[in-house]
Scaffold this motif. Structure first.
Motif, short mmCIF file in Angstrom:
data_model
loop_
_atom_site.label_atom_id
_atom_site.label_comp_id
_atom_site.label_asym_id
_atom_site.label_seq_id
_atom_site.Cartn_x
_atom_site.Cartn_y
_atom_site.Cartn_z
N ARG A 265 37.46 -88.43 -4.45
CA ARG A 265 37.33 -87.17 -5.21
C ARG A 265 37.62 -85.97 -4.31
NH1 ARG A 265 31.83 -85.56 -8.23
NH2 ARG A 265 31.09 -85.66 -6.10
N GLU A 266 37.09 -86.01 -3.10
CA GLU A 266 37.30 -84.91 -2.15
C GLU A 266 38.80 -84.72 -1.87
OE1 GLU A 266 34.89 -83.10 -1.07
OE2 GLU A 266 35.97 -81.90 0.45
N CYS A 267 39.49 -85.83 -1.63
CA CYS A 267 40.92 -85.75 -1.30
C CYS A 267 41.74 -85.23 -2.47
CB CYS A 267 41.46 -87.12 -0.86
SG CYS A 267 40.84 -87.60 0.76
N VAL A 268 41.37 -85.65 -3.69
CA VAL A 268 42.11 -85.19 -4.87
C VAL A 268 41.87 -83.70 -5.09
CG1 VAL A 268 42.23 -85.35 -7.39
CG2 VAL A 268 42.21 -87.43 -6.01
N ILE A 269 40.62 -83.26 -4.99
CA ILE A 269 40.29 -81.86 -5.29
C ILE A 269 40.89 -80.93 -4.23
CG2 ILE A 269 38.38 -80.19 -5.41
CD1 ILE A 269 36.72 -82.38 -6.78
N THR A 270 40.77 -81.32 -2.95
CA THR A 270 41.20 -80.41 -1.88
C THR A 270 42.66 -80.61 -1.48
OG1 THR A 270 40.52 -81.98 -0.18
CG2 THR A 270 38.87 -80.35 -0.89
#
Ligand code: SF4
Length: 488
Positions: A265-270
């Motif tokens: 999720r972190e990689c997709v959002i940022t």
């Protein structure tokens, strides 16, 4: 349009009414089988031919023409001989049976042949439809059997069908599941006759008992980085989907996520890449020069080819090996690709022993596979057992930094496979190659050695195989270099 419900359509209908309706009413929407599906069909056909030898004196009924198949079957039933590919039609249901074997004065046994190694639920449904169809047509069915491959069978000279197959009596399971079949058949006949396609939401049924051929169409509405790219299985994915969440970036903070899912999720959002430098450094410290980057290509034919081998046994026929003597040295490439005439294993082992030296790390991607292949080889060639002990202590798995999410890029989706990691971390991939993965390689190799391929085709496939396997080991060098660079 006059359409029959066949056993394959019955199975499709049980999986999903949309699939059944589309197969009948808009068949042009069903994609052609891909290379792996076609290979499985072809393999099933070969297995079926061997099974016929279990019933000497049987009659092979032509089945290219539907009505000819049905009419010939009707005529031949009176002869009371084993019938192969018998076509039974009753009203709007039709079934073609692998083997219909006469028993007692007026009874028949149904024998369905599968290339699997055990009885599966879908086989019971399949045979249950056959039995129902036969009984509707007035045949008395005594038993139902499933003939599947015996994994313990060991080939010695000619294939012995009595050893290759296990005939399991599944009459009781069929009887149980046959309760309610009439209603199921009527429902599916109604689905077929509807003028509009039934609307069915995507779900776990899209994968069972088979991955649906309409997946791309039905699932095409999902956004890039959908929740179906989340690591961790379908239960979590569908629970989010049922809450109306379809994008990883839309997962609310109150949803409990595993460490891996949080990283995703972190990689997709940022839009960033996740890198755990310290842990990666520890992994890289395990690598000891000279470095040997090793990859096998294997096949596992249902019908064993070489004496002493079993059905589906993994047989390595190719390896690629890059050796890097010391830091900064140019990699040296070695490869082996069997000639396709004899059992490839003795020569492959001989070459590996010659090339792998006595010290230095042997790096493979998902090394458990290479280790498994080596152990199986040593079972057949025990004279290599001592050598193998040393080899196994030197193996390092390059998959680990990725399967453990020490490195993660959103383009990997939910996988740490080399085919996804290589482009994610190096920007280079397999697009230019005629062979794109291990299954392609296995199918291509079997095709050139066991079919009547021309010399030109053989040369072309061999060149593709060499390029493909070489990229697997060269790609690993690039990955290690990139990991080192990231940790500087
Ligand atoms: S992809 Fe799923 S919903 Fe679509 S037809 Fe196949 S099983 Fe049905």
């Amino acid at each position: 349009m006059l359409e029959f419900l066949s056993k394959s359509k019955y199975i499709s209908g049980l999986q999903c009414p949309t699939l059944l309706w589309t197969q009948i009413n808009e068949p042009e929407e069903i994609p052609e089988p891909d290379i792996i599906t076609q290979y499985i069909f072809d393999q099933g056909h070969v297995v079926g031919e061997y099974a016929k030898r279990l019933f000497p004196g049987g009659i092979d009924i032509p089945h290219d023409d539907f009505m000819e198949n049905v009419d010939t079957t009707t005529r031949l039933l009176a002869e009371r001989k084993p019938l192969f590919e018998a076509g039974i039609l009753s009203g709007k249901i039709y079934s073609r049976l692998d083997i219909l074997n006469p028993n007692n004065k007026d009874e028949w046994d149904i024998i369905e042949i599968k290339s699997s190694t055990s009885v599966k639920d879908v086989h019971i449904d399949d045979v249950s439809f056959q039995k129902y169809c036969c009984e509707q047509a007035g045949l008395k069915i005594r038993t139902c059997k499933l003939g599947h491959i015996n994994r313990q069978y060991i080939k010695s000279a000619e294939i012995d069908p009595t050893g290759l197959f296990i005939l399991e009596d599944i009459s009781a399971q069929v009887e149980e599941i046959n309760k309610g079949i009439e209603e199921r058949v009527l429902n599916l006949l109604e689905v077929i006759s509807n003028t509009t396609c039934p609307e069915v939401s995507i779900g776990k049924h899209c994968f069972a008992p088979y991955e649906c051929s309409l997946r791309e169409k039905c699932w095409g509405f999902l956004p890039e980085n959908s929740i179906f790219d989340l690591r961790g299985g379908k239960t979590k994915q569908f629970s989010l989907y049922e809450r109306g969440i379809i994008s990883i970036s839309d997962i609310p903070n109150d949803v409990p996520l595993s460490r891996e899912q949080q990283i995703q999720r972190e990689c997709v959002i940022t839009g960033t890449t996740h890198v755990e430098k310290e842990e990666i450094r520890l992994f890289l410290d395990m690598l000891k020069y000279p470095l040997y980057y090793l990859d096998f290509e294997t096949m596992g034919p249902a019908i064993p080819i070489y004496d002493g081998t079993r059905p589906y046994q993994t047989i390595p026929f190719q390896f690629s090996l890059h050796v890097v003597e010391n830091d900064g040295a140019e990699p040296v490439h070695h490869s082996f690709l069997a000639d396709g005439i004899d059992d490839p294993r003795p020569q492959l082992l001989h070459e590996l022993q010659r090339l792998l030296g006595s010290e230095g790390s042997i790096i493979a991607y998902n090394s458990g596979f290479e280790e498994g292949v080596l152990k199986e080889l040593v079972e057949a060639f025990p004279e290599y057992a001592y050598w193998l002990e040393g080899i196994l202590t030197r193996m390092v798995d390059l998959l680990l930094p990725f399967s453990n999410f020490l490195y993660y890029h959103a383009s990997q989706k939910d996988t740490a496979s080399l085919k996804k990691v290589l482009p994610a971390i190096t920007g280079r991939g397999y697009e230019e190659l005629g062979i794109g993965d291990g299954m392609d390689a296995s199918i291509a190799y079997e095709r050139i050695i066991y079919s009547d391929a021309t010399q030109e085709e053989i040369a072309s496939v061999r060149a593709d195989l060499l390029k493909y396997c070489k990229l697997d080991t060269e790609g690993m060098i690039w990955i290690v270099e990139r990991l080192r660079h990231l940790c500087q």
